[in-house]
Design a protein around this motif. Structure first.
Motif, PDB file in Angstrom:
ATOM      1  N   CYS A 238       9.655   7.914  -6.272  1.00 19.21           N
ATOM      2  CA  CYS A 238       8.784   6.956  -5.566  1.00 19.21           C
ATOM      3  C   CYS A 238       9.606   6.020  -4.703  1.00 19.21           C
ATOM      4  CB  CYS A 238       7.959   6.172  -6.584  1.00 19.21           C
ATOM      5  SG  CYS A 238       6.919   4.881  -5.860  1.00 19.21           S
ATOM      6  N   TYR A 239      10.720   5.517  -5.267  1.00 19.67           N
ATOM      7  CA  TYR A 239      11.633   4.666  -4.498  1.00 19.67           C
ATOM      8  C   TYR A 239      12.089   5.376  -3.238  1.00 19.67           C
ATOM      9  CZ  TYR A 239      12.843   0.428  -7.117  1.00 19.67           C
ATOM     10  OH  TYR A 239      12.851  -0.813  -7.671  1.00 19.67           O
ATOM     11  N   LEU A 240      12.551   6.610  -3.421  1.00 15.07           N
ATOM     12  CA  LEU A 240      13.165   7.336  -2.319  1.00 15.07           C
ATOM     13  C   LEU A 240      12.184   7.567  -1.176  1.00 15.07           C
ATOM     14  CD1 LEU A 240      16.004   8.467  -1.907  1.00 15.07           C
ATOM     15  CD2 LEU A 240      15.144  10.689  -2.614  1.00 15.07           C
ATOM     16  N   LYS A 241      10.937   7.890  -1.512  1.00 15.23           N
ATOM     17  CA  LYS A 241       9.948   8.180  -0.480  1.00 15.23           C
ATOM     18  C   LYS A 241       9.418   6.913   0.182  1.00 15.23           C
ATOM     19  CE  LYS A 241       8.368  12.416  -2.791  1.00 15.23           C
ATOM     20  NZ  LYS A 241       7.266  13.054  -3.538  1.00 15.23           N
ATOM     21  N   ALA A 242       8.977   5.969  -0.648  1.00 13.33           N
ATOM     22  CA  ALA A 242       8.346   4.764  -0.097  1.00 13.33           C
ATOM     23  C   ALA A 242       9.341   3.852   0.588  1.00 13.33           C
ATOM     24  CB  ALA A 242       7.617   4.006  -1.213  1.00 13.33           C
ATOM     25  N   ALA A 243      10.527   3.713   0.007  1.00 14.04           N
ATOM     26  CA  ALA A 243      11.520   2.794   0.577  1.00 14.04           C
ATOM     27  C   ALA A 243      11.944   3.230   1.966  1.00 14.04           C
ATOM     28  CB  ALA A 243      12.733   2.701  -0.343  1.00 14.04           C
ATOM     29  N   LYS A 244      12.024   4.529   2.187  1.00 19.34           N
ATOM     30  CA  LYS A 244      12.457   5.002   3.505  1.00 19.34           C
ATOM     31  C   LYS A 244      11.436   4.658   4.578  1.00 19.34           C
ATOM     32  CE  LYS A 244      14.190   9.010   5.989  1.00 19.34           C
ATOM     33  NZ  LYS A 244      14.563  10.429   5.922  1.00 19.34           N
TER      34      LYS A 244
ATOM     35  N   GLU B 121       6.932  10.106   9.750  1.00 17.59           N
ATOM     36  CA  GLU B 121       7.639  10.436   8.515  1.00 17.59           C
ATOM     37  C   GLU B 121       6.834  11.407   7.662  1.00 17.59           C
ATOM     38  OE1 GLU B 121      10.745  10.267   5.692  1.00 17.59           O
ATOM     39  OE2 GLU B 121      10.592   9.767   7.825  1.00 17.59           O
ATOM     40  N   ALA B 122       5.508  11.223   7.628  1.00 12.22           N
ATOM     41  CA  ALA B 122       4.666  12.146   6.867  1.00 12.22           C
ATOM     42  C   ALA B 122       4.714  13.549   7.463  1.00 12.22           C
ATOM     43  CB  ALA B 122       3.231  11.631   6.838  1.00 12.22           C
TER      44      ALA B 122
ATOM     45  N   PHE C 295       0.833  -1.208   0.000  1.00 11.75           N
ATOM     46  CA  PHE C 295       0.000   0.000   0.000  1.00 11.75           C
ATOM     47  C   PHE C 295       0.867   1.257   0.000  1.00 11.75           C
ATOM     48  CE2 PHE C 295      -3.548  -2.635   1.939  1.00 11.75           C
ATOM     49  CZ  PHE C 295      -4.312  -2.597   0.782  1.00 11.75           C
ATOM     50  N   ILE C 296       1.939   1.249   0.769  1.00  9.46           N
ATOM     51  CA  ILE C 296       2.809   2.416   0.831  1.00  9.46           C
ATOM     52  C   ILE C 296       3.435   2.686  -0.541  1.00  9.46           C
ATOM     53  CG2 ILE C 296       4.922   3.358   1.844  1.00  9.46           C
ATOM     54  CD1 ILE C 296       2.562   3.341   3.746  1.00  9.46           C
ATOM     55  N   PHE C 297       3.981   1.638  -1.177  1.00  8.04           N
ATOM     56  CA  PHE C 297       4.593   1.819  -2.488  1.00  8.04           C
ATOM     57  C   PHE C 297       3.565   2.278  -3.521  1.00  8.04           C
ATOM     58  CE2 PHE C 297       8.336  -0.453  -1.006  1.00  8.04           C
ATOM     59  CZ  PHE C 297       9.342   0.119  -1.764  1.00  8.04           C
ATOM     60  N   TYR C 298       2.403   1.646  -3.496  1.00  8.66           N
ATOM     61  CA  TYR C 298       1.411   1.972  -4.512  1.00  8.66           C
ATOM     62  C   TYR C 298       0.865   3.391  -4.322  1.00  8.66           C
ATOM     63  CZ  TYR C 298      -2.643   1.634  -7.557  1.00  8.66           C
ATOM     64  OH  TYR C 298      -3.569   1.862  -8.546  1.00  8.66           O
ATOM     65  N   ASP C 299       0.542   3.753  -3.083  1.00 11.61           N
ATOM     66  CA  ASP C 299       0.019   5.095  -2.831  1.00 11.61           C
ATOM     67  C   ASP C 299       1.057   6.166  -3.164  1.00 11.61           C
ATOM     68  OD1 ASP C 299      -2.306   3.957  -2.027  1.00 11.61           O
ATOM     69  OD2 ASP C 299      -1.957   4.197   0.127  1.00 11.61           O
TER      70      ASP C 299
ATOM     71  N   CYS D  22      11.156  -5.603  -6.775  1.00 13.74           N
ATOM     72  CA  CYS D  22      10.247  -6.186  -7.765  1.00 13.74           C
ATOM     73  C   CYS D  22       8.952  -5.403  -7.943  1.00 13.74           C
ATOM     74  CB  CYS D  22       9.923  -7.633  -7.387  1.00 13.74           C
ATOM     75  SG  CYS D  22      11.377  -8.710  -7.289  1.00 13.74           S
ATOM     76  N   PHE D  23       8.357  -4.991  -6.840  1.00 15.47           N
ATOM     77  CA  PHE D  23       7.030  -4.401  -6.940  1.00 15.47           C
ATOM     78  C   PHE D  23       7.017  -3.093  -7.742  1.00 15.47           C
ATOM     79  CE2 PHE D  23       3.165  -2.347  -5.189  1.00 15.47           C
ATOM     80  CZ  PHE D  23       2.261  -3.313  -5.603  1.00 15.47           C
ATOM     81  N   PRO D  24       7.983  -2.187  -7.591  1.00 11.20           N
ATOM     82  CA  PRO D  24       7.965  -0.978  -8.434  1.00 11.20           C
ATOM     83  C   PRO D  24       8.050  -1.304  -9.923  1.00 11.20           C
ATOM     84  CG  PRO D  24       9.390  -0.649  -6.547  1.00 11.20           C
ATOM     85  CD  PRO D  24       9.020  -2.090  -6.546  1.00 11.20           C
ATOM     86  N   ILE D  25       8.783  -2.355 -10.286  1.00 14.10           N
ATOM     87  CA  ILE D  25       8.843  -2.756 -11.697  1.00 14.10           C
ATOM     88  C   ILE D  25       7.463  -3.186 -12.173  1.00 14.10           C
ATOM     89  CG2 ILE D  25       9.844  -4.429 -13.302  1.00 14.10           C
ATOM     90  CD1 ILE D  25      12.328  -4.471 -11.546  1.00 14.10           C
ATOM     91  N   VAL D  26       6.758  -3.922 -11.318  1.00 13.11           N
ATOM     92  CA  VAL D  26       5.407  -4.359 -11.660  1.00 13.11           C
ATOM     93  C   VAL D  26       4.489  -3.154 -11.850  1.00 13.11           C
ATOM     94  CG1 VAL D  26       3.392  -5.617 -10.808  1.00 13.11           C
ATOM     95  CG2 VAL D  26       5.678  -6.586 -10.516  1.00 13.11           C
TER      96      VAL D  26
END
Length: 1112
Positions: free
Chosen positions: A458-464, A993-994, A434-438, A509-513
């Motif tokens: 997206c990587y930078l925000k969600a991954a942290k 974090e938000a 959900f975090i990655f997708y949102d 994997c999920f960001p590639i998807v």
């Protein structure tokens, strides 16, 4: 006069010098709409940092009129600190390698997706291939819970005594005339409950039930236990008092009528010949001779065996019990008893079979959790494709973790706790998705140069965010890893790795998807179904305020600086206007805004920032925390054994009633304590603690042990007399059981029995004590028909053993005696090559010239292994430890190996102690790690501190819930406590974090941005985790059921605190600007350490040459 454009640094050491560079000009273009991290106003406004009051006065006197007034006060408008968080992305903060990686994915999207799909497929195929090749990929062990402290002395000493009689060349004293019966295979226990169980009607129902089971043709033909008359042994029940079994005791026991059952049972209790048989069948505290009492409980035991070992088949016998006897009992319950009585059944083979089957049923519940999360995720993402690969990622992360756990770490145990990890990762994995997708959806509202830049952001925000939650959860699980208990340690390691592997899968994997879905799947779908999606755009309220703010600031700059603008400034203004237009164009959301988000950023936000609410909510939660703190102090260690089934289950009820519902048990459930000599603690070096298989270790004898000396015999005799003469207070404090007839402590000391035998036997009474060569040789000469004194070696010194063998064999007549029944299992003799003599003369047969290998004193205790509590058991353990150490210290060197042990009791106390320490350690370490992790990851001390307070309060509340629910600190509760911090930190971290990354300065605006941006993700994560736990409530296995309740309580509490208390904290005390910022603190320290001239910043565009001359 020439104007200088650009951003200048003005020295105050006597001259005003404007320093300008291309880098500063470029920086002004990029930062024209941004505030500096130190909380200043935006750089396009005129800022002067005064180093002293004289400089301020100097500017006032000269009446310099820049584009805007020189000020060091906070701007009235509340501009965002970092506008790039909404629309302008500062690409310089994106790691270069990450951008390169995302560019590679964008350029080779199909190859990247194929690699991702290949990774998932290879993991699944590898697991299937290993299973086909007969590798034990899942070393399932559901029938046992190996709670073993392998190197604990209480365990090694217990095993040393338990296997002390298992050795070669053991001397056996046969008993003549005792015909061995066939081996007892199984005992089926049926417990009946009902009002006035011994009434005539209930006794008839009991008799009918017994007949239905006992007279089954298959039971009579194959599985009944043969009696002395070689027919089937009748079940053990109160019915034996009415069918003539005890007619030889009293004719009243053959009445055949149940009209006056209580009076017949009363007579049986008073008769010593039937009392021992009857007491285990009577309810605890029930007196059949009291007319005012009625009993509500009794039981019967059906004995089973097999006709011959050749025809015995374990599987067929188990299937007979499970599929025929068990079904027959259920039919009797429904058709015969019909609500008049309840029946609970227990058989070891039935129990183990059903436990194994129930464990697989619990695994099927995981499918229900999968389906629930799949449907909910599909509803949230509105994409079957993304949902499918999200669930596939969770599934393959479980398989990969198991391969690492099984073949890399070499663990060979997969139990109940590992099934629970499936439910845990479903909730955590869905939350990460959900975090990655949102985050990806939100990135669509920002204009990027390319998809690679969007993906990198997206990587930078969600991954942290997911990294912080995954790290804290992993740490909470890994806290259990050092535990010496295999189920606890393996569960912590397995689940901790599972969380980490799932995070890596989501990260790679999920960001590639998601990108593949956006660039390939969605366009294809839109071409197949035209006009499938229509999107209208509007701006959110916070974004409108953001744009208005920037427009006002731009207007101010344009009006005040319209005069005498240079060409360079016009270019700069054009760029500023272009960026403002970009901002207005890119801050758009879908018109149909999510109703939950709208509620959070409007209704809920307005409620939370209301001053009375901000005051009352912390006070309410403080009172709640105080109450649960008190409740947590009442938490006690669980003294009962690990319960596999829920309390409502048949087996749970049967086991509980077996141990605590009757006056006695045939299996003598009271523990026995042994004081042992001749053995060393068991050597456990050969045991593999990573395996769930039981390991008994290797027995080691004490070669120094020798009872032949006078000192050794006297010291042991003194110990026996000391025990037998214990005071009443000592008997109570040491937990020694009294004989119900003699009221003496039940202590079996072979030295006292041997001495009494010799003193009471006429022709032996002149053998003085201690029994040495001088006193025993004359006895051997008188019994020349047994002993050949001439064959005894000159250096032979085992004369004490001569009398021991004579005593146990009853003068080598080998007739059964009470001493033999009591002591033959406490004394172990071994033959000596070349010394031991065997004889067979007329009526005498036997062996002499042996050596004592091991001896023990047996003491019956008042405590039971099944319910010996940690608090009451530990003092008794220490008393016995101190006692044996003091007594052994008085003995000669040949007796220094003595130790005390019980079967499992002391070991169980140590296990409880380990579990308590593990629980406390888990909570302390979890909270201790929370503050530094949260502080480092949020880069703000205040946010980290407030979040840690919130997590601590959540932990206290959940711990306080445990005793309120009625639980005690057992195995599962100990694991749960170590996981509280890991499970409760997620939502608080997301909000923290938000709040930190909010584009606003003031705390209230940050709270609104926090709820707007992260509220829906937190709510979705809570629903999925809570929903996955709900399915565990349908499990019959206590572990799964209890863990489901615990997860629901933890998630519910964490959600409540994070959604109500944490926003109240931040609305009242949240940091504004750079308050508490570690980055700002580090910069300030660096500036303080650097001893440079004092500078002030001015806008050199407004500085003329004449001004410089004037200032100089």
């Amino acid at each position: 006069m020439e104007r200088r454009s650009g951003f200048g640094i003005c020295s105050l050491d006597g001259s005003l010098i404007c320093i300008e560079s291309d880098f500063e000009r470029n920086s002004q273009v990029l930062d024209s709409l941004e505030d500096t991290l130190e909380g200043q106003n935006s750089s396009e406004r005129c800022i002067v940092e005064h180093s002293d009051e004289n400089t301020r006065q100097m500017y006032a006197k000269e009446s310099l009129t820049p584009a805007c007034d020189i000020t060091d006060e906070e701007d009235k408008i509340t501009p965002p600190v970092e506008n790039r968080k909404n629309n302008l992305v500062n690409y310089s903060t994106t790691p270069r390698f990450l951008l390169k990686y995302c560019q590679f994915i964008e350029k080779h999207l199909c190859i990247s997706f194929a690699a991702t799909l290949g990774l998932h497929t290879s993991i699944v195929l590898t697991t299937i291939l290993l299973i086909v090749k007969s590798y034990n990929v899942f070393p399932i062990s559901f029938q046992d819970l190996p709670l073993v402290l392998y190197n604990d002395t209480s365990h090694t000493q217990d095993l040393a005594w338990r296997y002390a009689m298992h050795y070669k060349n053991k001397v056996i004293h046969p008993i003549f005339g005792l015909k061995p019966r066939k081996q007892l295979s199984e005992t089926l226990e049926l417990i009946f409950e009902g009002d006035d169980i011994f009434s005539e009607m209930k006794m008839r129902l009991l008799n009918e039930t017994e007949s239905k089971l006992f007279y089954r043709q298959d039971y009579q033909a194959k599985f009944c236990y043969p009696s002395v008359q070689n027919d089937c042994e009748k079940p053990i029940s109160v019915l034996r008092l009415f069918d003539g079994t005890y007619t030889d005791v009293d004719r009243v026991f053959n009445s055949g009528s149940f009209k006056n059952a209580s009076s017949i049972i009363c007579k049986a209790v008073k008769n010593n010949k039937t009392r021992v048989f009857l007491l285990p069948l009577l309810e605890k505290d029930y007196d059949p001779c009291d007319a005012n009492q009625i009993s509500s409980r009794t039981r019967l035991f059906m004995l089973s065996s097999w006709k011959s070992k050749e025809h015995y088949n374990e599987n067929k016998y188990r299937e007979y019990l499970v599929f025929k006897i068990q079904n027959e009992i259920k039919r009797i319950q429904d058709e015969i008893l019909d609500g008049h009585m309840s029946v609970y059944y227990y058989s070891i083979k039935m129990y183990l079979y059903d436990v194994y089957q129930e464990a697989f049923r619990n695994m099927k519940l995981a499918i229900g959790s999968f389906l629930f999360i799949y449907i909910f995720m599909w509803f949230q993402t509105k994409s079957f494709w993304i949902t499918f690969f999200g669930i596939l990622s969770i599934f393959t992360s479980f398989l990969l973790t198991n391969l690492i756990y099984r073949f890399v770490l070499q663990y060979r145990y997969f139990g109940f706790f590992h099934i629970i990890s499936v439910f845990i990762i479903l909730g955590i994995g869905a939350d990460d998705i959900f975090i990655f997708y949102d985050t990806w959806i939100l990135s669509k509202h920002t204009r990027y140069p390319s998809k690679a830049h969007s993906l990198a952001d997206c990587y930078l925000k969600a991954a942290k965010t997911t990294f912080v939650t995954s790290l804290t959860t992993m740490s909470a699980f890994f806290v259990s890893a050092p535990s010496p208990l295999l189920p606890v340690a393996s569960f912590g390691i397995f689940t901790g790795m599972l969380v980490g592997v799932n995070f890596l899968f989501d990260l790679t994997c999920f960001p590639i998807v998601i990108l593949f879905h956006s660039e390939v799947i969605t366009p294809c779908f839109d071409r197949l179904i035209p006009c499938s999606r229509k999107t209208l755009s509007v701006r959110t309220e916070s974004q409108d305020r953001l744009i208005t703010s920037n427009q006002n600031r731009t207007s101010c700059d344009s009006n005040n600086g319209s005069q005498d603008m240079t060409y360079h400034q016009l270019q700069l203004q054009d760029k500023v206007n272009e960026e403002n237009e970009t901002k207005i164009d890119t801050v758009k959301h879908t018109e149909n805004k999510n109703k939950v988000v709208w509620f959070l950023e409007n209704k809920f936000y307005n409620f939370m920032i209301w001053k009375p609410v901000r005051i009352v909510i912390p006070l309410i939660f403080l009172v709640i925390t105080a109450f649960f703190t008190y409740s947590a102090t009442t938490l006690e260690a669980d003294s009962s054994q690990v319960k596999v089934y829920r309390e409502s289950n048949n087996y749970a009820k049967a086991i509980e009633r077996h141990f605590s519902g009757f006056q006695q048990n045939y299996d003598d459930s009271y523990n026995r304590l042994h004081l042992t000599w001749g053995m060393k603690p068991q050597n456990m070096e050969s045991c593999d603690w990573k395996s769930g298989d039981s390991c008994k270790g290797q027995s080691e004898i004490d070669e120094r042990f020798d009872m032949s000396s006078s000192e050794a015999q006297i010291s042991l005799m003194n110990l026996c007399r000391r025990l037998e003469n214990f005071t009443d207070e000592e008997i109570t404090s040491y937990g020694i059981k009294r004989n119900p007839v003699t009221n003496k402590p039940e202590i079996s000391c072979f030295m006292s029995a041997l001495y009494k035998f010799i003193q009471n036997t006429g022709y032996l009474e002149n053998i003085p004590f201690p029994f040495t060569k001088e006193s025993v040789v004359p006895f051997m000469r008188r019994n020349f028909q047994i002993y050949n004194i001439s064959s005894v070696p000159v250096n032979f010194n085992r004369y004490f053993e001569i009398l021991v063998s004579y005593w146990l064999s009853n003068g080598y007549t080998h007739t059964l005696t009470e001493d033999f029944l009591t002591y033959h299992r406490l004394i172990g003799e071994i033959t000596i090559p070349g010394v031991t003599q065997r004889f067979n003369r007329s009526s005498f047969i036997g062996t002499y010239g042996t050596r004592l290998r091991v001896v023990a004193i047996e003491i019956n205790t008042t405590f039971m292994f099944q319910n010996l509590g940690y608090r009451e058991g530990k003092p008794i353990y220490h008393l016995w430890e101190k006692f044996i150490q003091q007594e052994v210290s008085k003995m000669p060197s040949s007796m220094k190996s003595g130790f005390q042990s019980t079967q499992e009791s002391w070991h169980w106390i140590k296990i409880q102690e380990t579990l308590v320490k593990s629980a406390v350690r888990g909570v302390v370490i979890g909270i201790s790690l929370a503050f530094p992790i949260l502080t480092i990851t949020t880069l703000n001390v205040v946010i980290g501190f407030l979040a840690t307070i919130c997590i601590t309060m959540i932990t206290v509340v959940v711990v306080g819930l445990i005793p309120l629910i009625g639980w005690k600190l057992g195995v599962l509760e100990s694991i749960n406590l170590s996981l509280i911090v890991g499970l409760s930190v997620d939502y608080v971290v997301h909000f923290a974090e938000a709040y930190r990354t909010s584009p606003f300065i003031h705390r209230k605006d940050r709270v609104k941005s926090m709820l707007e941006g992260m509220g829906l993700s937190v709510l979705s994560g809570a629903i999925t985790t809570f929903g996955a736990a709900v399915f565990m409530l349908f499990a019959e296995i206590q572990f799964s059921y209890q863990f489901g309740i615990f997860v629901m309580c933890t998630i519910g509490t964490s959600f409540l605190f994070s959604f109500v208390l944490f926003p109240a904290f931040m609305a009242s005390w949240g940091p504004e600007g750079n308050t508490g910022s570690i980055t700002a603190i580090v910069k300030a320290m660096k500036l303080k350490c650097q001893r440079k001239p004092k500078y002030m910043r001015v806008n050199c565009d407004e500085t003329y040459d004449s001004d410089i001359e004037l200032l100089s």
